[in-house]
Design a protein around this motif. Structure first.
Motif, short mmCIF file in Angstrom:
data_model
loop_
_atom_site.label_atom_id
_atom_site.label_comp_id
_atom_site.label_asym_id
_atom_site.label_seq_id
_atom_site.Cartn_x
_atom_site.Cartn_y
_atom_site.Cartn_z
N LYS A 187 0.83 -1.21 0.00
CA LYS A 187 0.00 0.00 0.00
C LYS A 187 0.86 1.26 0.00
O LYS A 187 0.64 2.18 -0.81
CB LYS A 187 -0.93 -0.01 1.22
CG LYS A 187 -1.86 1.19 1.32
CD LYS A 187 -2.75 1.06 2.54
CE LYS A 187 -3.63 2.29 2.74
NZ LYS A 187 -4.59 2.47 1.64
N SER A 188 1.86 1.32 0.88
CA SER A 188 2.73 2.49 0.93
C SER A 188 3.57 2.61 -0.33
O SER A 188 3.79 3.72 -0.84
CB SER A 188 3.65 2.41 2.16
OG SER A 188 2.92 2.62 3.34
N LEU A 189 4.07 1.49 -0.84
CA LEU A 189 4.87 1.54 -2.07
C LEU A 189 4.05 2.10 -3.23
O LEU A 189 4.51 2.98 -3.97
CB LEU A 189 5.40 0.15 -2.42
CG LEU A 189 6.45 -0.45 -1.48
CD1 LEU A 189 6.78 -1.87 -1.91
CD2 LEU A 189 7.71 0.39 -1.46
N GLU A 190 2.86 1.59 -3.37
CA GLU A 190 2.03 1.96 -4.52
C GLU A 190 1.47 3.37 -4.40
O GLU A 190 1.41 4.10 -5.40
CB GLU A 190 0.90 0.94 -4.67
CG GLU A 190 0.11 1.09 -5.95
CD GLU A 190 -0.84 -0.08 -6.18
OE1 GLU A 190 -1.46 -0.13 -7.26
OE2 GLU A 190 -0.97 -0.94 -5.28
N GLU A 191 1.06 3.77 -3.20
CA GLU A 191 0.35 5.04 -3.04
C GLU A 191 1.25 6.21 -2.68
O GLU A 191 0.89 7.36 -2.96
CB GLU A 191 -0.73 4.89 -1.96
CG GLU A 191 -1.82 3.88 -2.33
CD GLU A 191 -2.90 3.77 -1.27
OE1 GLU A 191 -2.82 4.51 -0.26
OE2 GLU A 191 -3.81 2.95 -1.45
N VAL A 192 2.42 5.95 -2.07
CA VAL A 192 3.27 7.04 -1.60
C VAL A 192 4.66 6.99 -2.23
O VAL A 192 5.10 7.94 -2.87
CB VAL A 192 3.39 7.03 -0.06
CG1 VAL A 192 4.35 8.13 0.41
CG2 VAL A 192 2.03 7.22 0.58
N VAL A 193 5.35 5.88 -2.04
CA VAL A 193 6.76 5.82 -2.41
C VAL A 193 6.96 5.95 -3.92
O VAL A 193 7.70 6.82 -4.38
CB VAL A 193 7.40 4.50 -1.90
CG1 VAL A 193 8.83 4.39 -2.39
CG2 VAL A 193 7.34 4.45 -0.38
N LEU A 194 6.32 5.09 -4.69
CA LEU A 194 6.55 5.08 -6.13
C LEU A 194 6.12 6.39 -6.79
O LEU A 194 6.87 6.95 -7.61
CB LEU A 194 5.85 3.89 -6.78
CG LEU A 194 6.27 3.62 -8.22
CD1 LEU A 194 7.74 3.24 -8.30
CD2 LEU A 194 5.41 2.51 -8.83
N PRO A 195 4.93 6.94 -6.50
CA PRO A 195 4.58 8.23 -7.11
C PRO A 195 5.56 9.35 -6.79
O PRO A 195 5.92 10.14 -7.66
CB PRO A 195 3.19 8.53 -6.54
CG PRO A 195 2.64 7.20 -6.16
CD PRO A 195 3.81 6.40 -5.69
N ALA A 196 6.01 9.41 -5.52
CA ALA A 196 6.89 10.51 -5.12
C ALA A 196 8.28 10.38 -5.73
O ALA A 196 8.85 11.35 -6.24
CB ALA A 196 6.98 10.59 -3.59
#
Length: 307
Positions: A187-196
């Motif tokens: 969830k964090s990878l897809e929603e926060v880490v990768l986009p940023a």
């Protein structure tokens, strides 16, 4: 499927002798892992020295550190060390850096921990100039540097940023080669880490960034035993603000809910979920639930050799 393995045992209290850790790098190479990573634990062995030794005993495997805290080590000093390890490894070294946590920087080192993003932006700017061009001329709020380094036989050192939140992830894409996370789920990878991190790389005109997902792993079908072991080993992260934010974002209660445990099929599926969420690498950290780590390591080696 790039799967890395931890050298030095569990990441809380890495107190093995340096020669033991170097031997683990040799074993990781023999088992086919793409990378072997160590941590830079504030009360343990010096990661850069140990990696220089590991470079002399291996020939193929990538060697990385995640992460060297920036505040206690001046970027010129770190650039010298990194370039030296890169020369000794023949271009196989990856340098991870990060701002660490307030209790470490203020409580242990007695340093000011304010303006973390501004500090890291300047740190990475100085570091990049030295590692890419061999020199830098920089004047900012945190650093004023006129320096050059010359390390024969070195090559440009890839740098990744230890990051969990969007601001640090953007810096990792903009001013470095990507990020490494710890305990972050899909969830964090897809929603926060990768986009940023992708936003930062795109703004700087860079190629797709590297995303190294560090995660504890244990093959153990006894849920209660695995949860108790995870709480013993990783419970300290529940006391750190950055990880508390991560757990809220993931919708979990704490570290024991973030680690990967279960039978072999479940572990394989959850590792794959990290890749599906955007990780380019999974840095698997086997931990002992009371039955040893051999089964976990065998499964990870099997995944590597099947890829």
């Amino acid at each position: 499927m790039r799967i890395s393995i931890l050298m030095g045992g569990e990441p809380v209290g890495m107190f093995k002798a340096p020669e033991e850790v170097v031997a683990e790098a040799v074993s990781a190479e023999e088992d086919g892992f793409s990378s072997a990573w160590c941590i830079h634990f504030s009360r343990g062995i010096d990661s850069m020295t140990m990696l220089a030794a590991a470079a002399q005993r291996t020939s193929r495997i990538e060697l990385g550190v995640g992460v060297v805290p920036t505040y206690p080590r001046h970027p010129v000093a770190l650039a010298q060390s990194a370039a030296t390890v890169q020369s000794l490894s023949g271009g196989r070294f990856v340098l991870g850096v990060g701002v660490s946590h307030r209790p470490v920087i203020e409580g242990m080192h007695g340093l000011d921990y304010s303006s973390q993003v501004g500090h890291l932006r300047e740190y990475l700017t100085v570091l990049d100039g030295l590692l890419r061009e061999g020199s830098t001329s920089f004047a900012g709020d945190h650093y004023r540097v006129e320096a050059a380094i010359t390390v024969p036989g070195t090559s440009r050192v890839p740098v990744i940023v230890g990051a969990l939140g969007p601001a640090m992830c953007r810096l990792g894409g903009e001013l470095a080669d990507g990020v490494t996370t710890w305990l972050a789920g899909p969830k964090s990878l897809e929603e926060v880490v990768l986009p940023a991190v992708s936003e930062g790389a795109e703004a700087a005109g860079k190629p797709s960034p590297r995303v190294v997902a560090g995660i504890p792993v244990a093959v153990d079908g006894d849920r209660d035993r695995a949860e108790a072991a995870a709480n013993r080993t990783f419970g300290m992260y529940g006391n750190l603000v950055n990880y508390q934010r991560l757990f809220v974002r993931e919708g979990v209660d704490g570290p024991a809910d973030s680690v990967i445990t279960g039978n072999a099929r479940t572990v394989r599926s959850r590792i794959q979920a990290l890749f599906d969420a955007g990780a380019t690498d999974v840095w698997a950290v086997p931990f002992d639930t009371g039955t040893g780590t051999g089964t976990t390591r065998d499964l990870l080696a099997d995944l590597v050799n099947q890829a």
